[in-house]
Motif scaffolding. Structure first.
Motif, PDB file in Angstrom:
ATOM      1  N   ARG A  51       0.813  -1.220   0.000  1.00 29.67           N
ATOM      2  CA  ARG A  51       0.000   0.000   0.000  1.00 29.67           C
ATOM      3  C   ARG A  51       0.846   1.269   0.000  1.00 29.67           C
ATOM      4  N   GLU A  52       2.144   1.118   0.198  1.00 30.25           N
ATOM      5  CA  GLU A  52       3.032   2.285   0.156  1.00 30.25           C
ATOM      6  C   GLU A  52       3.516   2.584  -1.257  1.00 30.25           C
ATOM      7  N   ARG A  53       3.184   1.731  -2.207  1.00 29.95           N
ATOM      8  CA  ARG A  53       3.578   1.988  -3.597  1.00 29.95           C
ATOM      9  C   ARG A  53       2.959   3.299  -4.076  1.00 29.95           C
ATOM     10  N   PRO A  54       3.698   4.082  -4.882  1.00 28.38           N
ATOM     11  CA  PRO A  54       3.125   5.344  -5.391  1.00 28.38           C
ATOM     12  C   PRO A  54       1.836   5.144  -6.168  1.00 28.38           C
ATOM     13  N   ASP A  55       1.724   4.016  -6.887  1.00 30.95           N
ATOM     14  CA  ASP A  55       0.510   3.802  -7.680  1.00 30.95           C
ATOM     15  C   ASP A  55      -0.652   3.267  -6.846  1.00 30.95           C
ATOM     16  N   MET A  56      -0.471   3.161  -5.527  1.00 31.21           N
ATOM     17  CA  MET A  56      -1.548   2.756  -4.632  1.00 31.21           C
ATOM     18  C   MET A  56      -1.993   3.916  -3.740  1.00 31.21           C
ATOM     19  N   ASP A  57      -1.585   5.136  -4.082  1.00 34.89           N
ATOM     20  CA  ASP A  57      -2.021   6.310  -3.324  1.00 34.89           C
ATOM     21  C   ASP A  57      -3.547   6.372  -3.340  1.00 34.89           C
ATOM     22  N   VAL A  58      -4.158   6.344  -2.164  1.00 34.42           N
ATOM     23  CA  VAL A  58      -5.613   6.206  -2.063  1.00 34.42           C
ATOM     24  C   VAL A  58      -6.343   7.362  -2.739  1.00 34.42           C
ATOM     25  N   ALA A  59      -5.888   8.599  -2.485  1.00 31.09           N
ATOM     26  CA  ALA A  59      -6.585   9.761  -3.039  1.00 31.09           C
ATOM     27  C   ALA A  59      -6.338   9.906  -4.536  1.00 31.09           C
ATOM     28  N   ALA A  60      -5.086   9.763  -4.942  1.00 32.44           N
ATOM     29  CA  ALA A  60      -4.732   9.993  -6.349  1.00 32.44           C
ATOM     30  C   ALA A  60      -5.351   8.967  -7.280  1.00 32.44           C
ATOM     31  N   THR A  61      -5.576   7.750  -6.796  1.00 36.87           N
ATOM     32  CA  THR A  61      -6.086   6.679  -7.665  1.00 36.87           C
ATOM     33  C   THR A  61      -7.582   6.431  -7.484  1.00 36.87           C
ATOM     34  N   ARG A  62      -8.272   7.313  -6.776  1.00 36.05           N
ATOM     35  CA  ARG A  62      -9.675   7.041  -6.442  1.00 36.05           C
ATOM     36  C   ARG A  62     -10.518   6.758  -7.683  1.00 36.05           C
ATOM     37  N   ARG A  63     -10.441   7.633  -8.693  1.00 37.33           N
ATOM     38  CA  ARG A  63     -11.312   7.447  -9.865  1.00 37.33           C
ATOM     39  C   ARG A  63     -10.833   6.288 -10.731  1.00 37.33           C
ATOM     40  N   THR A  64      -9.521   6.108 -10.829  1.00 37.04           N
ATOM     41  CA  THR A  64      -9.010   4.958 -11.574  1.00 37.04           C
ATOM     42  C   THR A  64      -9.444   3.666 -10.907  1.00 37.04           C
ATOM     43  N   ARG A  65      -9.323   3.622  -9.598  1.00 33.54           N
ATOM     44  CA  ARG A  65      -9.727   2.433  -8.832  1.00 33.54           C
ATOM     45  C   ARG A  65     -11.213   2.153  -9.033  1.00 33.54           C
ATOM     46  N   ALA A  66     -12.011   3.210  -9.037  1.00 34.44           N
ATOM     47  CA  ALA A  66     -13.442   3.036  -9.260  1.00 34.44           C
ATOM     48  C   ALA A  66     -13.719   2.479 -10.650  1.00 34.44           C
ATOM     49  N   SER A  67     -12.974   2.943 -11.640  1.00 24.33           N
ATOM     50  CA  SER A  67     -13.153   2.434 -13.003  1.00 24.33           C
ATOM     51  C   SER A  67     -12.811   0.958 -13.085  1.00 24.33           C
ATOM     52  N   ILE A  68     -11.752   0.560 -12.402  1.00 20.17           N
ATOM     53  CA  ILE A  68     -11.313  -0.832 -12.433  1.00 20.17           C
ATOM     54  C   ILE A  68     -12.372  -1.750 -11.825  1.00 20.17           C
ATOM     55  N   VAL A  69     -12.908  -1.384 -10.664  1.00 19.64           N
ATOM     56  CA  VAL A  69     -13.892  -2.265 -10.034  1.00 19.64           C
ATOM     57  C   VAL A  69     -15.226  -2.212 -10.770  1.00 19.64           C
TER      58      VAL A  69
END
Length: 286
Positions: A51-69
Motif C-alpha cells: 500500500r506504500e507503492r506510489p501507484d496505490m495512493d488512495v486519493a490519487a487513484t480514487r477514480r481509476t480504482r473506481a473504473s477498475i472495479v
C-alpha cells in the motif's frame, strides 16, 4: 517479462496493479463494495508494504480504482445474466490475474466453461500460484496459453472454444496496447461467433476527453507504460469504437459510459468514489 512458450515468467506489472487496486477498494473505500476481490492480491503476493507503492495512493487513484472495479462488476454481471439465459462459454482475453473462476464457482459449476487466454509464461506462473494457494484449476476453467502475435484464435479454438455456440468474450484493459489493425482483427473474429454471442471491451478515450483533474495521472500512466515497453497505442472516442464494431459485423453495439456505471454501481455514495470517463466500455452483440 515473458519467456519462451511454456517457460514460467512473473505476472505482467499491469495485471498486478489491477489486482492490487481491486484489493485496495476493500481496504480503503467504505462499503458497499462494487466487487469483493482479494484473491488477486493473494496471487500477486506483493509483500507487506504494497500500500506504500506510489501507484496505490488512495486519493490519487480514487477514480481509476473506481473504473477498475466498475468494469469488473459490469463484465461479471453480464456473464451471469447470459448464463441464466443458457450461455455456457466465457472467454477472458489477456486474463492476467482475473479471479472470476475462483470467486464465482457457483456459476462455473452450473455448466459454464471459462477460457482464460494469456501469454504462456505469465499463465504458467499463475497456475503455480493457484496450486500453491490450494485453489487449483477446476475442470471447467481452461487456461489457454497463446502467442498474441501468432494465431491466438486458432489456439483458443484448439483449447476447446466451440464457435458454433454463443460465448461472451471479455477484453478489459487490453485495447490500449493494441494497434488499430489488431483491434479490428479481433473484433472480426468475435463477430464471427454464433448468434447470441457478445463482446464486452474497454477502451481508452483521448487524454483531452478525460476529466481535467485526471489528465496528469493518465499522462504519467502513459509515460510509465512506454518506459516498460508496453506503450498505449490506441485511443477512441465512443462513435469511433462503435463504428469499428459495426464494420466488423456486429448486429448491435452500445457504449457504456462512465456516467452509466456511476449511476448503476455508485449511486448514493458520499465518499466521492466514481469512475473516470478516461476508460469506458463497448458491448457488441452478434
Amino acid at each position: 517479462m515473458t519467456g519462451p512458450a511454456g517457460e514460467e515468467a512473473a505476472a505482467e506489472h499491469t495485471a498486478v496493479r489491477v489486482a492490487l487496486w481491486r484489493a485496495l477498494h476493500l481496504r480503503a473505500d467504505p462499503p458497499p463494495y462494487v466487487i469483493e476481490d482479494e484473491v488477486g492480491l493473494r496471487l500477486a503476493d506483493p509483500g507487506a508494504g504494497w500500500r506504500e507503492r506510489p501507484d496505490m495512493d488512495v486519493a490519487a487513484t480514487r477514480r481509476t480504482r473506481a473504473s477498475i472495479v466498475a468494469r469488473a462488476r459490469f463484465v461479471e454481471d453480464l456473464v451471469v445474466e447470459r448464463v441464466a439465459e443458457g450461455l455456457d462459454q466465457y472467454v477472458v482475453l489477456g486474463a492476467g490475474l482475473d479471479t472470476f473462476a475462483q470467486r464465482r464457482p457457483d456459476v462455473g459449476a452450473g455448466g459454464l466453461r471459462v477460457f482464460e487466454v494469456d501469454q504462456a509464461g505469465p499463465q504458467t506462473w499463475k497456475r503455480r500460484r493457484l496450486d500453491e494457494l490450494g485453489l487449483g484449476v477446476p475442470e471447467w476453467l481452461r487456461l489457454v496459453p497463446v502467442d498474441f502475435e501468432g494465431d491466438w484464435w486458432g489456439q483458443l479454438l484448439a483449447g476447446g472454444l466451440d464457435p458454433g455456440r454463443p460465448a461472451v468474450v471479455a477484453s478489459a484493459g487490453v485495447t490500449m496496447y493494441l494497434t488499430p489493425e489488431a483491434i479490428k482483427a479481433t473484433f472480426r473474429l468475435v463477430a464471427g461467433l454464433a448468434p447470441g454471442s457478445a463482446l464486452v471491451s474497454t477502451f481508452l478515450r483521448p487524454v483531452e476527453d478525460v476529466e481535467p483533474e485526471e489528465q496528469a495521472q493518465l499522462r504519467v500512466a502513459m509515460k510509465g507504460a512506454r518506459a516498460a515497453g508496453t506503450p498505449f497505442l490506441s485511443f477512441y472516442r465512443p462513435p469511433e469504437i462503435l463504428g469499428l464494431a459495426r464494420e466488423a459485423g456486429f448486429r448491435e453495439v452500445r457504449h457504456v459510459s462512465a456516467a452509466h456505471l456511476e449511476q448503476r454501481y455508485f449511486a448514493g455514495r458520499t465518499d466521492g468514489l466514481r469512475p473516470s470517463r478516461g476508460e469506458e466500455l463497448l458491448v457488441a452483440e452478434v
